[in-house]
Scaffold this motif. Structure first.
Motif, PDB file in Angstrom:
ATOM      1  N   VAL A 138      34.897 124.604  78.118  1.00 18.61           N
ATOM      2  CA  VAL A 138      34.517 124.385  78.907  1.00 18.61           C
ATOM      3  C   VAL A 138      32.924 124.386  79.017  1.00 18.61           C
ATOM      4  N   ILE A 139      32.657 125.688  78.840  1.00 18.26           N
ATOM      5  CA  ILE A 139      31.157 126.451  78.942  1.00 18.26           C
ATOM      6  C   ILE A 139      30.562 125.828  78.306  1.00 18.26           C
ATOM      7  N   LEU A 140      31.577 125.906  76.493  1.00 13.81           N
ATOM      8  CA  LEU A 140      30.653 125.434  75.472  1.00 13.81           C
ATOM      9  C   LEU A 140      30.419 124.266  75.145  1.00 13.81           C
ATOM     10  N   ALA A 141      31.241 123.336  76.296  1.00 14.36           N
ATOM     11  CA  ALA A 141      30.699 121.997  76.291  1.00 14.36           C
ATOM     12  C   ALA A 141      29.568 121.456  76.633  1.00 14.36           C
ATOM     13  N   GLN A 142      29.811 122.433  77.885  1.00 12.14           N
ATOM     14  CA  GLN A 142      28.352 121.880  78.436  1.00 12.14           C
ATOM     15  C   GLN A 142      27.464 122.622  78.252  1.00 12.14           C
TER      16      GLN A 142
END
Length: 445
Positions: A67-71
């Motif tokens: 999720v953080i990587l996608a952001q």
């Protein structure tokens, strides 16, 4: 005007954004290739027009929170889109939902699509980059033991649509139907027809346990009696051959007519019986044996398919001397390559998943690139009547035929229903609902 290769440009921007993130802001390093980046339609419209799971793919490599990587990745992608005047006007928004990066297409994108359609008319979407590459598509290929059913109808619609799309895009396409017109099932069909004929002539013979009980067999028997009277009552090898051949020819005439009425045309009809008469199967196995890919064990001949990635070796000739179904299939595909096809596509039913690796192994053993053959699985269509699944069997004469679909639902509605779901998804075909849809369609015209 829409930019050419719109999808490829979006993938390129994703790739640039990902590389920027890992080069500038991450201590981790990932194996980044544009082939890893997939763009799909979201399952729910609320999540945009295009979605990518690339953050989840990369998170496994670098052991990061997806999720953080996608952001992080989406922020880099947004900046690149803003710098690209050739494409940013077609994107209305980028958002992360969970670990998915979702894109919305702008009104300008759809306006330009409409302008392209108006300009190119029936040639809209056409691609002529493939230069007449020769492709063979084999589909339906139902054993000629009875009329085509609803399951065959779905495969016919999908195979025909694929052939039309490839032709539209510049491929030289040959559509082919392979009929398994020999073996145990065909012998049983011939015996069933012979017994029905004898019944019509006053004999009290009973069908064997695995006989074909359909009304269509009785109709063919009536035709023989009307033409020939009682001249085939003597039970000999000659009469058995006659009934077997007559049954196959009669049913193939039904199949051809139903397919043509369903607007599905085949360029080539290939007979397994003719293959075996011409010794093609025997010669193909001899070639594999000379190449060192066949061996004998327990009196049977085995193909070394494990040498090419299959999970186990496969029998091609049984200890009694008869072929398994794989042997003629290998010879049949060898013949396709000898006919100079550059791409081979087989559409098969869901019981053929294990067939994929063994046939690719056979293609490799014969000296061809295994990527030149694609085997696509088409899931079954379950017939529902008032919400209840109907058991179907050609042998027991329990089925909805393609002819019934054509007559009661119509070609356009039926093909639309078969094509609305992905080929690898199971289809529930509600017969009464489809009939109502067909009636509504007629009322609107």
């Amino acid at each position: 005007m829409l930019e050419k290769n719109f999808k490829e440009k979006i993938i390129q921007i994703f790739s640039e954004g990902i590389n920027q993130y890992f080069a500038e802001e991450s201590a981790c390093r990932a194996d980044i290739s544009s082939s890893l980046i997939s763009l799909d339609a979201p399952k729910e419209k609320l999540h945009g027009d295009i979605t990518s799971n690339i953050a989840m793919v990369l998170a496994k490599q670098v052991k990061a929170n997806p999720v953080i990587l996608a952001q992080h990745i989406s922020e880099k992608i947004k900046k690149i889109f803003n710098q690209r005047s050739d494409i940013n006007s077609f994107i209305d928004g980028i958002e992360v939902k969970g670990a998915f990066i979702n894109l919305w297409l702008s009104d300008k994108y759809y306006e330009n699509i409409l302008l392209e359609i108006f300009k190119n008319k029936e040639k809209f979407g056409q691609n002529s980059d493939f230069g007449g590459k020769r492709v063979n598509i084999e589909f339906v290929s139902a054993n000629p033991t009875g009329p085509l059913t609803i399951a065959h109808a779905r495969q016919a619609a999908i195979g025909d649509a694929l052939a039309r799309i490839l032709k539209f895009n510049g491929y030289d396409v040959t559509t082919e139907y392979y009929l398994n017109d020999c073996g145990r099932q065909i012998n049983m069909l011939g015996k069933s027809l012979e017994i029905r004929y004898r019944n019509l002539c006053g004999k009290e013979d009973s069908l064997p346990e695995d006989g074909y009980v359909g009304e269509y067999v009785i109709d063919i028997a009536k035709e023989i009696k009307e033409k020939h009277g009682e001249m085939f009552l003597e039970e000999t090898e000659k009469t058995s051959n006659f009934f077997r051949k007559y049954a196959v020819e009669s049913i193939m005439n039904l199949i051809r007519k139903d397919l043509e009425d369903f607007r599905v045309h085949f360029d080539v009809w290939t007979s397994q019986a003719e293959f075996e008469e011409r010794k093609i199967v025997e010669r193909t196995l001899e070639e594999l044996e000379k190449a060192g890919y066949l061996y004998e064990q327990d009196g049977a001949k085995w193909f070394k398919s494990t040498a090419f990635g299959d999970d186990k070796d496969r029998v091609v000739r049984k200890s009694d001397g008869s072929y398994t179904y794989l042997a003629p299939d290998i010879a049949y595909h060898k013949d396709k390559y000898l006919r100079k096809f550059e791409k081979i596509i087989d559409l098969l039913g869901p019981d053929h998943h294990g067939y994929i690796n063994r046939m690719k192994a056979a293609v490799s053993a014969m000296g061809y690139d295994k990527s030149s053959i694609d085997i696509l699985i088409v899931q079954l269509a379950t017939l529902l009547r008032n919400g209840v699944a109907v058991s179907m069997s050609t042998r027991r004469a329990e089925f909805i035929s393609l002819r019934e679909i054509i007559d009661e639902i119509g070609v356009d509605v039926a093909r639309l229903i078969f094509l609305m779901r992905r080929r690898d998804s199971h289809l529930d075909f509600e017969f009464e609902v489809a009939k109502k849809e067909a009636t509504d369609r007629k009322d609107c015209t």
